[in-house]
Enzyme design. Structure first.
Site, mmCIF file in Angstrom:
data_model
loop_
_atom_site.group_PDB
_atom_site.id
_atom_site.type_symbol
_atom_site.label_atom_id
_atom_site.label_comp_id
_atom_site.label_asym_id
_atom_site.label_seq_id
_atom_site.Cartn_x
_atom_site.Cartn_y
_atom_site.Cartn_z
ATOM 1 N N ASP A 268 -0.911 -14.778 41.313
ATOM 2 C CA ASP A 268 0.545 -14.804 41.174
ATOM 3 C C ASP A 268 0.886 -14.220 39.801
ATOM 4 O OD1 ASP A 268 3.214 -15.080 41.668
ATOM 5 O OD2 ASP A 268 3.140 -17.183 42.219
HETATM 6 C C1 BGC Z 1 6.258 -15.835 42.531
HETATM 7 C C2 BGC Z 1 5.684 -15.129 43.724
HETATM 8 C C3 BGC Z 1 6.205 -13.719 43.798
HETATM 9 C C4 BGC Z 1 5.861 -13.016 42.498
HETATM 10 C C5 BGC Z 1 6.297 -11.556 42.471
HETATM 11 C C6 BGC Z 1 6.058 -15.028 41.256
HETATM 12 O O1 BGC Z 1 6.726 -15.586 40.178
HETATM 13 O O2 BGC Z 1 5.671 -17.108 42.402
HETATM 14 O O3 BGC Z 1 5.975 -15.840 44.892
HETATM 15 O O4 BGC Z 1 5.671 -13.056 44.895
HETATM 16 O O5 BGC Z 1 6.479 -13.693 41.426
HETATM 17 O O6 BGC Z 1 7.667 -11.445 42.393
#
Ligand code: BGC
Length: 743
Positions: A268
């Site tokens: 993530d």
């Molecule tokens: C979130 C993810 C997301 C990623 C990209 C993160 O902060 O937890 O779910 O896909 O950002 O935007």
């Protein structure tokens, strides 16, 4: 019901040969580049960024949706980099793209895998036409804490429902073939345990046991893998002391070795560099080492891999073979997507974005997602549906009646509010000539604490035949890092309802919300209550259809509605405990006599200040007709370990209108090697019945459906008595049982 068929990976010999060939020609720097995902500059290409692509230092870009820019960075990658490896272009396409479908929690309320799949298919088509080839969806975290802002983004509280819908969403995004036009790679996230963040506070620690992981949190991920999901994303969570981006047991033992996943795992956002913030590592170098060795293939946003991994490899600290395996996982997804054959975006080959068919599909999804939670009577008749001929003056109240952007909900980077039709617009369009419609916003936002608009609202309501209240939560109150400690209606909305409740005019409350709300303090003050979640672009047409009976509500709750926030966690598949509450043992705080300090409360499991049952249970939802269940029967009294039985029931539409019912099958294993939930969903079927129509609905049950992670830490079904219930919600009372027998 049988679990999904095993993954048909095809042997793809061509792909594995091409991966081996590329790996043989890559420099260490180019390998590490494939493992690095960077955030886009957004519609332009700074020279250092173009340079990095040319050098092969970037494997994926996220958040670029400008087609010329996407095509130019792909051109640089394939024409100007040494090996011509195309880029993965990632984006959070969560519940639609320009055309917005209900939030995922709302889509889960349809209990309709076809509808969910259709929404994901259209989202993929529109995203692909904007250059995206990889979405970070579906989010399949189990949502049992409505304080958590991301409950909006999940598919509910139940492992079975989430599993079925997760597979449907994966199939929708990815289509029949990943390399077909309009297919994009899906990403099951966040692996795993994120939904269990303590206190419903985002990013918080979780303390999950192996059993909870296996029985509750992992099944939807497994279903996504079985449906062929191309990628997974790790979660931000610290699980029993080990953050998910360094969790070998999850990422390698379970995902790769047990489930045979051969796609790509992305971290993530900065979750690799955050290993140091958690306190698991002391430096970016150690973070890169931990994540790489435990099974994260690609790093999102932070730079531990790009800056540390090459040296770690050269020093022999991280074996080259490990990095090669990571790179192979990335290349495999690029090859499966067909990017080596054609990396470019061709919008002209795809349906027009936001076309009427897409909007019509969004309308179907919104219609099926709305849950009728209460429908009181006036003069002996239910308040809903409204009779358009009887309504001459309509009061429309609330800050969510006419907000094209708010009705889209959270996670709509690309959502186009210009495609929205709001409830007020639709009401005026349909009935403007026939009825007097007075709109009073009353509150600026749902968070507004002011009472300045109350009297105007009361005057409008007082003079109307019926009042429609559009209240709930602004979109900003849900989503990542948007958690709430108190999940009642925010701002002065409860006070507004109380202010309007004694006008004598029927009040119909339409809630737009990203989570279950605690409604105990006002639910009795409204005549009818529809939970519409955040319904998306077509909120207006869908809701007006439902309010005036052109459609019948058929959504069912994918999550429990607590009475008050303090009941959380509360969900239907709870454990029984050694002292389960009963109506007889419950005593309310108001009923404790004064001067009785030692009064026995019966010593069972409840809170003194609130009835121990939820306000609305999982699976619950009303319609404009009624359904009766009878003749529940199993094809045999015994189920063998390798056999199957049919569970059948008659469902009869006993009302005067056609409607959809969601027939639900629950089980309980009452005596097992570990304690089991009081009920577990094992099957559901949405059926449409005309008035008076009777349908025999059948479910197939196998021993595999009854398996769980038991005392010996294996996945198995245990012989013995199994209770079964079939009905329209998780409190269904029609009961039978079977015996699961050993060979
Ligand atoms: C979130 C993810 C997301 C990623 C990209 C993160 O902060 O937890 O779910 O896909 O950002 O935007």
């Amino acid at each position: 019901m049988k679990s999904a068929p095993p993954i048909d990976r095809m042997t793809e010999p061509g792909i594995e040969d091409r991966i081996a060939d590329l790996l043989g020609r890559m420099t260490p720097g180019e390998k590490v580049g494939q493992l690095s995902q960077v955030n886009a500059a957004g519609g332009h290409i700074p020279e250092d960024y173009a340079h990095a692509i040319r050098q092969g230092w970037i494997g994926s870009v996220l958040n670029e949706v400008d087609v010329p820019t996407v095509n130019e960075i792909q051109r640089i990658a394939v024409e100007e980099s040494r090996l011509g490896i195309p880029l993965l272009i990632g984006r959070d396409v969560i519940h639609g793209f320009r055309t917005v479908f209900p939030i995922p929690l709302g889509q889960a309320a349809t209990w309709n895998p076809d509808r969910v799949r259709e929404g994901a298919r259209i989202a993929a088509l529109e995203a692909a036409a904007s250059g995206v080839n990889w979405t970070f969806a579906p989010m399949v975290d189990i949502g049992r804490d409505p304080r958590w802002g991301r409950v909006a983004e999940c598919l509910g509280e139940d492992p079975f429902l989430s599993s079925v819908l997760a597979a449907a969403m994966v199939r929708g995004f990815q289509g029949e073939h990943l390399d077909a036009p309009g297919a994009i790679a899906a990403c099951a996230k966040h692996f795993t345990g994120y939904g269990a963040s303590e206190g419903g506070r985002d990013y918080n620690t979780t303390d999950l046991t192996e059993r909870a992981l296996r029985n509750v949190h992992l099944p939807p991920f497994r279903a996504a893998v079985e449906a062929g999901v191309a990628t997974l994303m790790t979660s931000f969570s610290d699980i029993d002391g080990i953050p998910a981006s360094a969790h070998r047991h999850l990422l390698t033992t379970i995902l790769r070795e047990e489930w045979g996943f051969d796609g790509l795992v992305v971290s993530d956002w900065e979750s690799i560099s955050q290993l140091a913030v958690h306190g698991l590592t002391g430096s970016d170098r150690e973070s890169a080492f931990e994540a790489a060795m435990t099974g994260v293939d690609m790093e999102m946003a932070s730079r531990c891999y790009i800056e540390q991994l090459e040296a770690l490899m050269e020093e022999g600290v991280v074996p080259v073979s490990r990095v090669d395996a990571m790179v192979a996982n990335v290349l495999r997804v690029k090859l499966r997507l067909g990017l080596f054959d054609d990396p470019y975006c061709h919008p002209e080959r795809l349906p027009e974005i936001g076309n009427p068919d897409h909007l019509e599909a969004a309308r179907r999804a919104a219609t099926e997602s709305v849950v009728l939670l209460r429908n009181g009577e006036r003069d002996g008749s239910p308040v809903l549906p409204l009779d358009r001929d009887a309504v001459r003056r309509l009061a429309v109240i609330g800050p969510l009646a006419d907000e094209p952007a708010e009705q889209l909900g959270t996670w709509v980077f690309d959502g186009d509010p210009a495609l929205s039709t709001t409830p007020l617009q639709e009401l005026r369009e349909r009935f403007g000539g026939a009825m007097e419609i007075e709109y009073v916003r009353a509150l600026e936002t749902t968070r507004d604490r002011g009472h300045g608009g109350f009297d105007a609202a009361r005057t409008a309501v007082g003079g109307a035949d019926v009042a429609l209240l559009f209240l709930g939560e602004d979109a900003i109150l849900s989503g990542e890092a948007h958690c709430r400690a108190d999940i009642r209606l925010p701002g002065a909305q409860e006070a507004l309802i109380h202010h309007l409740a004694d006008t004598g005019t029927p009040l119909v409350l339409v809630l737009m919300t990203g989570r279950p709300l605690a409604l105990e303090a006002m639910v009795d003050r409204v005549d009818a209550l529809l939970c519409a979640w955040h319904p998306g672009s077509m909120a207006g047409p869908a809701l007006v259809d439902l309010l005036f009976g052109d459609a019948s509500p058929s959504g069912r709750l994918p999550v429990t509605f607590p009475r008050v926030t303090g009941q959380i966690p509360i969900h239907y598949a709870e454990k029984r405990t050694g002292k389960p509450a009963t109506p007889e043992s419950f005593i309310h705080i108001d009923d404790i006599p004064a001067g009785a300090p030692q009064l026995s409360t019966g010593n069972t499991s409840f809170h003194l200040d609130v009835w121990y049952r939820p306000l609305f249970s999982f699976g619950y939802g009303l319609g404009y007709t009624s359904f009766h269940y009878e003749h529940l029967a199993c094809s045999a009294p015994e189920l063998t370990m390798d056999g199957s039985i049919q569970v059948e029931v008659d469902v009869v539409n006993t009302g005067a209108r056609a409607g959809d019912e969601v027939v639900q099958l629950y089980i309980r294993d009452p005596v097992a090697s570990t304690t089991r939930p009081v009920r577990e969903l094992k099957g559901f079927r949405r059926v449409h019945l005309e008035p008076g129509e009777r349908r025999r609905v059948a479910f197939e049950l196998t021993a595999a459906d009854l398996a769980f992670w038991g005392r010996n830490n294996t996945w198995s079904a245990e012989p013995g008595h199994i209770d079964l219930w079939v009905g329209g919600h998780s409190d269904a009372s029609l009961h039978t049982h079977i015996h699961l027998v050993s060979p």
